[in-house]
Design an enzyme around this catalytic site. Sequence first.
Site, PDB file in Angstrom:
ATOM      1  N   ARG A 108       0.835  -1.195   0.000  1.00 50.97           N
ATOM      2  CA  ARG A 108       0.000   0.000   0.000  1.00 50.97           C
ATOM      3  C   ARG A 108       0.873   1.249   0.000  1.00 50.97           C
ATOM      4  O   ARG A 108       1.951   1.246   0.596  1.00 50.97           O
ATOM      5  CB  ARG A 108      -0.889   0.044   1.249  1.00 50.97           C
ATOM      6  CG  ARG A 108      -1.891  -1.086   1.337  1.00 50.97           C
ATOM      7  CD  ARG A 108      -2.764  -0.942   2.572  1.00 50.97           C
ATOM      8  NE  ARG A 108      -1.995  -0.919   3.800  1.00 50.97           N
ATOM      9  CZ  ARG A 108      -2.333  -0.239   4.888  1.00 50.97           C
ATOM     10  NH1 ARG A 108      -3.421   0.499   4.898  1.00 50.97           N
ATOM     11  NH2 ARG A 108      -1.592  -0.288   5.974  1.00 50.97           N
ATOM     12  N   SER A 178       6.961  -5.707   6.817  1.00 39.86           N
ATOM     13  CA  SER A 178       6.469  -6.727   7.763  1.00 39.86           C
ATOM     14  C   SER A 178       7.159  -8.080   7.580  1.00 39.86           C
ATOM     15  O   SER A 178       6.526  -9.111   7.323  1.00 39.86           O
ATOM     16  CB  SER A 178       4.955  -6.869   7.628  1.00 39.86           C
ATOM     17  OG  SER A 178       4.322  -5.655   7.928  1.00 39.86           O
ATOM     18  N   ASP A 231       4.901  -2.988  12.303  1.00 43.57           N
ATOM     19  CA  ASP A 231       3.488  -2.595  12.349  1.00 43.57           C
ATOM     20  C   ASP A 231       2.964  -2.398  13.778  1.00 43.57           C
ATOM     21  O   ASP A 231       2.094  -1.548  14.015  1.00 43.57           O
ATOM     22  CB  ASP A 231       2.584  -3.572  11.576  1.00 43.57           C
ATOM     23  CG  ASP A 231       2.794  -5.029  11.945  1.00 43.57           C
ATOM     24  OD1 ASP A 231       3.607  -5.303  12.846  1.00 43.57           O
ATOM     25  OD2 ASP A 231       2.155  -5.893  11.327  1.00 43.57           O
TER      26      ASP A 231
END
Length: 500
Positions: A108, A178, A231
């Site tokens: 994203r 991540s 995250d």
Amino acid sequence: MGRAVVGVAVTVAVATCAVAALVVGRRLRSRRKWNKVASVVRELEEGCDTSVGRLRQVVDAMAVEMHAGLASEGGSKLKMLLTFVDNLPNGTERGTYYALHLGGTNFRVLRVQLSGQPSSDLEHEVEVERQPIPEDVMTSTTEDLFDFIASSLKDFIAKEGDGLNISHDRRELGFTFSFPVKQMSVSSGILIKWTKGFSIRDLVGRDVAACLQEALTRKGLDVRVAALVNDTVGTLAVGHYHDPDTVAAIIIGTGTNACYLERIDAIIKCQGLLMTSGRMVVNMEWGNFWSSHLPRTSYDIDLDAESPNPNDQGFEKMISGMYLGDIVRRVILRMSLESDVLGPISPKLSTPFILRTPFMAAMHEDNSPDLREVARILNDIFEIPDVPLKARKIVVKVCDVVTRRAARLAAAGIVGILKKIGRDGSGGITGGRSRSDMKMRRTVVAIEGGLYSKYLLFREYLREALNEILGEDIAKHVILKVTEDGSGIGAALLAASYSS
């Protein structure tokens, strides 16, 4: 004539006895059948015991393991990773910031506009674009991966209209990556290994932020990677932006992790490191926590042994959404092997992870009088039709036992963090003051993840356990706040905190 009557009477009596014996036999068999199932459930309940006494043992074990992990590398199952983040956003940030989140097969790009005042509607100031990563790029070269990402960011920036009022000075970016990384500074980290289908060998052992920065430069973008973000740390950043009393963040969704603010002088393994605030965010990687006090059953042992990572992530396998549905499946399979209350054994019951946790939650929260949602899910997923209502109620009970244990253990983990930093009313891990002479400060824990935000009973059980462990007087000062998109918005906020 009399003899004939007597003969008929005897025959009728014998037949009646035979029928009665048949009925009694059926009832006994039925009772034995249900008793076997009840025994399976009773054994599960005993194995999943989370009494307050036991939870307090887990709290103590968590605090001790945190202490050991801060003392030395490899000193604990908890990695207690340094993030070098000592400057969390507080709502005064102003400007436009960007975030990239590479979390799996999609990534994203986000743009966040900050006004200089905390905004409760921060989500409305965010623009997001999602892109799939082509399969060939996932196994290609470092240059191919980051050139693809940089090109997507370039396209995203090119779409910005004049109405956005964005300065054309150097742009600042937060990068959420991540995958397992050893953080070297707030804006650099070395890839330890790939997961989730990626296999770009020449990137392992290299600084992922520097590789992204080089690709941005190649594409002619004046963008600086200001922060490399985990995250969970992003979740803490979002929580702290909205509320400065936020001291910890928990992700409890498909997987689980936690991070919190620690005093620099308590991080023994990095003595001599100077941070301006005197504090640093520590990424616990708490999914790997383990203690003999955790209530482990035969189902947990089997699940762990058959998993791709046996003897690893023990805490995560008991509390996260990835695994709860499969624990329930294993119990239902055992019930089917012990008894035929669910009908013939369905082969689908032997398929690992066929029961995803959202479906388990739907069965658990089925409020219809005839539990029709339970019947539908058992039929659709396991191909077990016409399950009697009594058996459906037992399935709901199994979901309840497994979920309650998970939520209460998560609560114990949270209190373990609060104990370590002296926010549990006891004065911390070495504190000697009594609860009565401690003035409890308002303490906020940011929580992200569908297991907590979307599963009402899980949320209620977690809060209930928190109250039981801490006591009402202390627990009322601990606020659990749902946050969203730490991996995206949180990364952009950290870019703002560390903007040049």
